[in-house]
Design a protein around this motif. Structure first.
Motif, short mmCIF file in Angstrom:
data_model
loop_
_atom_site.label_atom_id
_atom_site.label_comp_id
_atom_site.label_asym_id
_atom_site.label_seq_id
_atom_site.Cartn_x
_atom_site.Cartn_y
_atom_site.Cartn_z
N TYR A 10 0.90 -1.28 -0.01
CA TYR A 10 0.06 0.18 0.21
C TYR A 10 0.85 1.44 -0.03
CZ TYR A 10 -4.13 -2.89 1.05
OH TYR A 10 -5.11 -3.59 0.68
N LYS A 11 0.38 2.43 -0.58
CA LYS A 11 1.15 3.67 -0.70
C LYS A 11 0.34 4.49 0.20
CE LYS A 11 3.23 2.66 -5.14
NZ LYS A 11 2.98 1.24 -5.06
N ARG A 12 1.17 5.61 0.65
CA ARG A 12 0.37 6.60 1.36
C ARG A 12 -0.45 7.65 0.58
NH1 ARG A 12 1.53 10.43 5.74
NH2 ARG A 12 -0.45 11.40 6.25
N MET A 13 -1.51 7.90 1.13
CA MET A 13 -2.52 8.83 0.61
C MET A 13 -2.81 10.07 1.77
SD MET A 13 -5.52 8.53 -2.08
CE MET A 13 -5.80 9.79 -3.11
N ILE A 14 -2.85 11.50 1.25
CA ILE A 14 -3.21 12.44 1.96
C ILE A 14 -4.26 13.07 1.45
CG2 ILE A 14 -2.32 14.70 3.28
CD1 ILE A 14 0.17 13.66 3.26
N THR A 15 -5.59 13.39 2.15
CA THR A 15 -6.68 13.88 1.71
C THR A 15 -6.92 15.21 2.69
OG1 THR A 15 -8.38 12.56 2.86
CG2 THR A 15 -7.49 11.83 0.47
N PRO A 16 -7.73 16.32 2.04
CA PRO A 16 -8.03 17.41 3.11
C PRO A 16 -8.80 16.91 4.23
CG PRO A 16 -8.54 17.84 0.57
CD PRO A 16 -8.42 16.31 0.74
N ILE A 17 -8.71 17.63 5.40
CA ILE A 17 -9.49 17.47 6.45
C ILE A 17 -10.91 17.90 6.20
CG2 ILE A 17 -9.91 18.22 8.99
CD1 ILE A 17 -6.93 18.20 9.23
N MET A 18 -11.07 19.12 5.34
CA MET A 18 -12.32 19.60 4.93
C MET A 18 -12.73 19.02 3.64
SD MET A 18 -12.23 23.60 5.81
CE MET A 18 -10.95 23.78 4.73
N GLU A 19 -14.07 18.71 3.53
CA GLU A 19 -14.62 18.37 2.24
C GLU A 19 -15.90 18.82 1.94
OE1 GLU A 19 -13.22 16.37 -0.06
OE2 GLU A 19 -11.78 14.90 0.79
N ASN A 20 -16.43 18.73 0.77
CA ASN A 20 -17.85 19.31 0.57
C ASN A 20 -18.76 18.12 1.13
OD1 ASN A 20 -20.36 19.24 -0.95
ND2 ASN A 20 -19.14 20.30 -2.58
N ALA A 21 -19.78 18.72 1.90
CA ALA A 21 -20.80 17.95 2.73
C ALA A 21 -21.39 16.88 1.93
CB ALA A 21 -21.81 19.08 3.51
N ASP A 22 -21.66 17.03 0.70
CA ASP A 22 -22.37 16.34 -0.14
C ASP A 22 -21.69 14.98 -0.48
OD1 ASP A 22 -24.53 17.87 -0.42
OD2 ASP A 22 -23.97 18.91 -2.45
N LEU A 23 -20.23 15.00 -0.29
CA LEU A 23 -19.49 14.10 -0.74
C LEU A 23 -19.87 12.90 0.37
CD1 LEU A 23 -17.02 12.47 -1.76
CD2 LEU A 23 -15.65 13.65 -0.02
N PHE A 24 -20.23 13.21 1.70
CA PHE A 24 -20.31 12.41 2.78
C PHE A 24 -22.04 11.95 2.71
CE2 PHE A 24 -16.34 14.16 4.10
CZ PHE A 24 -15.67 13.05 4.19
N ILE A 25 -22.68 12.92 2.23
CA ILE A 25 -24.12 12.49 2.25
C ILE A 25 -24.33 11.42 1.18
CG2 ILE A 25 -26.41 13.36 1.75
CD1 ILE A 25 -25.37 16.42 2.97
N ARG A 26 -23.80 11.68 0.34
CA ARG A 26 -24.07 10.70 -0.95
C ARG A 26 -23.28 9.39 -0.72
NH1 ARG A 26 -25.67 12.71 -5.99
NH2 ARG A 26 -24.56 10.94 -6.95
N SER A 27 -21.99 9.44 0.18
CA SER A 27 -21.18 8.11 0.06
C SER A 27 -21.76 7.21 1.50
CB SER A 27 -19.91 8.56 0.31
OG SER A 27 -19.56 9.30 1.38
N VAL A 28 -21.88 7.95 2.71
CA VAL A 28 -22.36 7.27 3.80
C VAL A 28 -23.66 7.17 4.11
CG1 VAL A 28 -20.14 8.03 4.90
CG2 VAL A 28 -22.23 8.96 5.55
N GLY A 29 -24.49 7.93 3.33
CA GLY A 29 -26.00 7.84 3.35
C GLY A 29 -26.83 8.80 3.93
N ASN A 30 -28.07 9.23 3.83
CA ASN A 30 -28.66 10.14 4.19
C ASN A 30 -29.10 9.80 5.67
OD1 ASN A 30 -29.03 12.71 2.86
ND2 ASN A 30 -29.80 11.23 1.25
N SER A 31 -29.49 8.79 5.90
CA SER A 31 -30.23 8.12 7.16
C SER A 31 -29.05 7.61 8.12
CB SER A 31 -30.80 6.83 6.60
OG SER A 31 -30.07 5.93 6.32
#
Length: 426
Positions: free
Chosen positions: A37-58
């Motif tokens: 595996y290789k290291r990846m760094i992503t932002p601490i802040m993201e667009n809220a819709d990213l998580f609403i669409r991915s983890v689920g509205n409910s």
């Protein structure tokens, strides 16, 4: 009294306490690299819709636990509550899923944020280590992912935990199961919490892993997904359990295990502490397979698997099992200046800097000229050697080097100090 205390659910960490978090990420990162595996760094802040669409509205994350706000550009921003969605977003946005040979194996670590009621093992700002194997769709990678997670815990010496797995099917199988659960739970509305009643129509799976309702007998006896799985899904899971048994993985099948994020499909697993110290929040590792998330976020249709580890809970578990992660840092040298003479203090500062540039760790306390205080300072900082310079030593262009382990000392020419220390520092 402090005027501006830290925000509830956050922690200050200093020295060894801070290093333990870093050391865990180093250890788990080493295991990740052993697995390719290789290291990846992503932002601490993201667009809220990213998580609403991915983890689920409910999901509880969206309905209760977001740390979200509008920024000055009127964008709806969220502090990331988990790592997978950000990694997948980055792989799509940076076109890595098109330019790299699949599968792509990435690991990450860093702070996550959820607005939960703080308690031992559950913070509002916490740290996770996670991995994602993107673009793989076979039972052997699922087994390998569970081995990977288990090996991380073995590397830090943990023993008091159990492994639970389940097959939650694909979205088609699960939708049939969900409809059956809705009908079933409507019969028990009077026995459910207000939150669970709302979940009957939005996502009854959340009732199964609710911290309160999930322990009730009628919830444990709710319809299981087995009746709705396709022949292929049943055979896949049977093959997976056969492989895990062949690998001598000690696991149980928990039919109520669904995980808290909506993107999971088929294989899910948790590794839970059996120690009383994490009785309320026992999950150390959670993960499994997820399909459709890459496509949902704008990429191609790829299947993936991964897991995440809660670092604070690992540290709590290690303390309970008396597994020592780190000892305090030792510093090579303390420079002890025994004079307030400008030239001598300046020389001590020069010596200190030469040692650091030579790769020798060094501290100095320029506030004192008393040898006793220098030795105490050296002891407090776990120093190996004390380099003493006073008026006599300055005049002779020498220093006295005292070995703090053997308590022997030697007079050394200043020009030979670096070589002498390098020859004697283990």
């Amino acid at each position: 009294m402090i005027k501006f205390p830290k925000i509830r659910g956050t922690e200050d960490r200093f020295d060894l306490d801070a290093k333990n978090i870093t050391s865990l990420t180093d250890i788990f990162g080493h295991v990740a690299r052993l697995n390719g595996y290789k290291r990846m760094i992503t932002p601490i802040m993201e667009n809220a819709d990213l998580f609403i669409r991915s983890v689920g509205n409910s999901s509880d994350i969206v309905t209760k636990e977001f740390y979200d706000f509008k920024d000055k550009g009127d964008r709806h921003v969220v502090l990331r509550p988990e790592g997978t969605a950000g990694v997948i977003r980055a792989l799509i946005e940076e076109k890595l899923i098109y330019s790299k040979q699949l599968p792509i194996k990435a690991y990450y670590y860093g702070p996550m944020f959820r607005y939960e009621r703080p308690q031992s093992g559950r913070l509002r700002q916490f740290h996770q280590f996670g991995v994602e194997n993107v673009g793989t769709n076979n039972v052997y990678d699922d087994a390998d992912m569970l081995l990977f997670a288990n090996n991380c815990l073995k590397y830090v010496g943990l023993k008091q935990y159990t492994i639970s797995i389940n097959n939650i099917g694909n979205f088609e199988s699960r939708s049939k199961w969900i409809n059956e659960l809705k009908t079933y739970f409507r019969k028990y509305e009077k026995d459910l919490s207000e939150d669970s009643i709302k979940r009957i129509d939005t996502n009854p799976l959340r009732i199964l892993d609710d911290k309160v309702d999930g322990k009730k007998d009628f919830v444990k006896n709710a319809p299981k997904i087995d009746s709705f799985l396709s022949k292929e899904e049943v055979e896949y899971f049977e093959q997976l359990t056969t492989i895990l048994k062949g690998l001598s993985v000690n696991f149980t099948i928990d039919k109520t295990l669904v995980r808290g994020l909506d993107y999971y499909t088929n294989f899910v697993f948790e590794i839970n502490s059996t120690s009383d110290v994490l009785k309320g929040q026992p999950t150390l590792v959670g993960g499994g397979r997820y399909s459709y998330l890459v496509k949902e976020l704008g990429g191609t249709d790829l299947s993936c698997c991964g897991f995440a580890i809660g670092l604070e809970r690992i540290l709590i578990q290690m303390a309970a099992e008396k597994q020592e992660l780190l000892k305090p840092d030792s510093i090579d040298v303390c420079v002890a200046c025994l004079s307030n003479n400008y030239k001598i203090k300046f020389t001590a500062l020069v010596i200190s800097n030469i040692l650091k540039l030579s790769g020798i760790s060094c501290v100095a306390n320029f506030d004192s000229t008393k040898i006793e205080k220098h030795f105490k300072y050296a002891k407090d900082n776990n120093v190996k050697f004390v380099v003493i310079i006073g008026e006599k030593e300055f005049e002779q262009n020498k220093v006295i080097v005292k070995d703090q382990t053997s308590l022997t000392q030697k007079e050394v020419p200043s020009d030979d100090l670096v070589k002498y220390l390098k020859d004697n520092i283990n």
